[in-house]
Design a protein around this motif. Structure first.
Motif, short mmCIF file in Angstrom:
data_model
loop_
_atom_site.label_atom_id
_atom_site.label_comp_id
_atom_site.label_asym_id
_atom_site.label_seq_id
_atom_site.Cartn_x
_atom_site.Cartn_y
_atom_site.Cartn_z
N ARG A 159 1.17 -0.87 -0.42
CA ARG A 159 0.08 -0.12 0.08
C ARG A 159 0.45 1.22 0.07
O ARG A 159 0.62 2.14 -0.76
CB ARG A 159 -0.62 0.09 1.22
CG ARG A 159 0.18 -0.30 2.46
CD ARG A 159 -1.38 -0.19 3.47
NE ARG A 159 -0.98 -0.30 5.31
CZ ARG A 159 -0.15 -1.48 5.69
NH1 ARG A 159 -0.42 -2.74 5.06
NH2 ARG A 159 -0.10 -1.65 6.61
N ALA A 160 2.14 1.19 0.64
CA ALA A 160 2.94 2.41 0.31
C ALA A 160 2.85 2.31 -0.50
O ALA A 160 3.60 4.11 -1.34
CB ALA A 160 4.43 2.37 1.54
N VAL A 161 3.22 1.48 -1.53
CA VAL A 161 3.61 2.16 -3.06
C VAL A 161 2.45 2.49 -3.99
O VAL A 161 2.35 3.04 -5.09
CB VAL A 161 4.83 1.22 -3.90
CG1 VAL A 161 4.43 1.33 -5.07
CG2 VAL A 161 5.93 0.86 -3.03
N ILE A 162 0.95 1.83 -3.66
CA ILE A 162 0.19 1.93 -4.70
C ILE A 162 -1.46 2.98 -4.06
O ILE A 162 -1.32 3.70 -5.25
CB ILE A 162 -0.95 0.58 -4.73
CG1 ILE A 162 0.37 -1.06 -5.24
CG2 ILE A 162 -1.99 0.96 -5.51
CD1 ILE A 162 -0.23 -2.20 -4.75
N PHE A 163 -0.79 3.41 -2.72
CA PHE A 163 -2.11 4.46 -2.76
C PHE A 163 -1.62 5.71 -3.11
O PHE A 163 -2.48 6.74 -3.80
CB PHE A 163 -2.02 4.89 -1.13
CG PHE A 163 -2.81 3.45 -0.21
CD1 PHE A 163 -3.42 2.15 -1.01
CD2 PHE A 163 -3.05 3.72 1.12
CE1 PHE A 163 -3.95 1.83 0.21
CE2 PHE A 163 -4.00 3.03 2.01
CZ PHE A 163 -4.24 1.92 1.01
N PRO A 164 -0.24 6.32 -2.88
CA PRO A 164 0.21 7.43 -3.72
C PRO A 164 -0.15 7.88 -5.15
O PRO A 164 0.10 8.56 -5.98
CB PRO A 164 1.62 7.56 -3.08
CG PRO A 164 1.60 6.83 -2.35
CD PRO A 164 0.53 5.44 -2.74
#
Length: 489
Positions: free
Chosen positions: A404-409
């Motif tokens: 999620r740290a990569v995909i959310f932004p």
């Protein structure tokens, strides 16, 4: 002068012409599939094993006894006589012509099918097998009628192949029985492949593959079943069949983009791929990358997409390490303006992601979700809706949560744009659900992404304001110049 010409005599044939070698039989590595079977019949070199139909004296339709009315010892010779009668080709363009002969041939073919299917014939003698394949070849290997676009001599690129009416061969009542006889011969437990491969050889298989371009769906269905059975029973033909199908795909993708049997060939391949042994051969992986993935390129992919998607998914389920290559291949051929095709791609992408492991997912997640973000903002509501449905899949949500740290932004901005301005209410509601899912998954990351989004929006507004002020200053400077200057608004 005349005497000089007479002394010369006839011109001698050069040694190179006189001793020109006779063409040899095609091999698996050198032969190519001829797909232009509509314009002219395929020309194949002579073979001592493959019974290529040759001109023969006309055979009269004589009244022959039934198999049950003759002794078992006489049945092979009767079978041979009936096969020769069925080798007579009748004209079906005129439905009122040769009615008695057509009915006689139909009855004879029906009797042959029943006789082979019953198993009472036992192992057919070599001569009978040769004549049987010769009869089948004489009937089914023919010049296919031209397609609609070939009749006019022009290709309408806007025409939808799915809407074209299929051509139904008027000779099908006879062709069906011939195909049925061939099928029963191939699957019969009494058929010895060591003997039969002399007649059902590479030349025969190539001609069979040419017929897959038939417009008649009934014929393609029979061809699919028969070729699949040949692949299963004749192990010696397997590499050759795979290579020949590969060549058909190459020509379809890079040259014609027109072929009626791509879906049926993919159905056969789906079963073949399912039986691949592990670890998978490099040959099979190359086939995936060079043939199957590029099949997403043609405009008519919708006709065979279901079968193609099944083959692609089978590869990933067999070897999860292929997921990265498959996903990047889909992104390479992702449609730009064809929304219906885009919906198909997203559906296939979900099936591939279902079989993708976390390690492979991480390799391609950045370009993947950049594309998904573009789909989320699509003005075509079906594309945006189908992209949002990805979050209904538990496995995909699990992969997203782990990264999620990569995909959310990457997708946060797309979600906010949908909330603020998408015209479709269903898309608006699904976006709100996904947004809430992200908030519940990681509130701190959500707030951080929201903060970055707000800062980005503020910077964009500031830049727009600065640009507007710069234009106004420029207009003021121009207005203060000499009145003789001509301004063009």
């Amino acid at each position: 002068m005349l005497k000089g010409l007479m002394k010369r005599g006839p011109r001698k044939v050069p040694r190179s012409d006189a001793n020109e070698p006779v063409p040899s039989r095609p091999t698996a590595s050198s032969v190519t599939v001829n797909h232009a079977s509509r314009s002219a019949p395929t020309s194949y070199p002579p073979s001592t094993t493959s019974p290529v139909p040759s001109p023969s004296p006309p055979v009269q339709f004589e009244q022959l006894p039934l198999f049950r009315d003759v002794p078992a010892t006489e049945r092979p010779s009767l079978f041979l006589r009936k096969l020769r009668i069925c080798s007579i080709i009748l004209d079906f363009s005129d439905s009122l012509r040769s009615l008695r002969e057509k009915e006689s041939k139909r009855q004879t073919l029906t009797e042959l099918v029943d006789f082979v299917q019953s198993g009472s014939c036992g192992r057919l003698p070599d001569q009978v097998q040769e004549e049987l394949v010769r009869m089948v070849s004489a009937n089914i290997f023919r010049c296919l009628p031209p397609a609609a676009h070939e009749n006019t001599g022009t290709v309408d690129l806007s025409a939808d192949p799915e809407e074209e009416e299929p051509y139904l061969d008027p000779a099908w009542p006879h062709l069906q029985l011939v195909y049925e006889l061939l099928l029963r011969y191939v699957v019969s437990p009494d058929t010895d492949t060591k003997v039969a491969k002399r007649y059902v050889d590479h030349s025969f298989v190539l001609r069979l593959l040419d017929l897959f371009d038939s417009e008649d769906p009934r014929e393609r269905e029979y061809l699919k079943t028969i070729l699949h059975r040949i692949y299963g029973k004749f192990m010696v033909h397997r590499p050759f069949i795979r290579k020949a199908i590969n060549n058909i795909f190459y020509r379809f993708i890079f040259e014609t983009e027109r072929h009626n049997g791509i879906g049926e060939l993919l159905e056969i391949l789906g079963s073949i791929i399912n039986g691949f042994a592990l670890p998978m051969k490099e040959e099979h992986k190359l086939f995936l990358v060079r043939a199957l993935i590029p099949l997403h390129k043609p405009k008519s992919v919708g006709i065979y997409h279901q079968q193609l998607s099944y083959c692609i998914t089978q590869f990933v389920e067999k070897d999860y390490k292929l997921a990265d290559a498959v996903i990047r291949g889909l992104l390479k051929y992702w449609p730009v303006t064809n929304c219906q095709k885009e919906v198909l791609f997203i559906t296939e992408l979900e099936e591939v992601l279902e079989a993708t492991q976390p390690a492979e997912f991480q390799k391609c997640m950045v370009p993947l979700f950049k594309q998904i973000a573009r789909c989320l903002n699509s003005s075509h509501f079906q594309v945006a809706e189908r992209a949002l449905f990805l979050w209904n899949n538990d496995h995909i949500v699990s992969l997203i949560a782990q990264n999620r740290a990569v995909i959310f932004p990457i997708i946060f901005e797309a979600l906010e744009k949908n909330i603020q301005s998408h015209w479709n209410q269903a898309v608006h509601g699904l976006t709100a659900n996904v947004r809430k899912m992200f908030l519940d998954m990681d509130g701190e990351l959500f707030e951080e992404c929201q903060k970055q989004y707000m800062e980005k929006q503020a910077k964009a507004k500031e830049l727009a304001l600065q640009r507007e002020l710069a234009w106004r200053k420029l207009e003021a400077v121009i207005a203060g110049k000499d009145d003789n200057m001509v301004l063009v608004n």
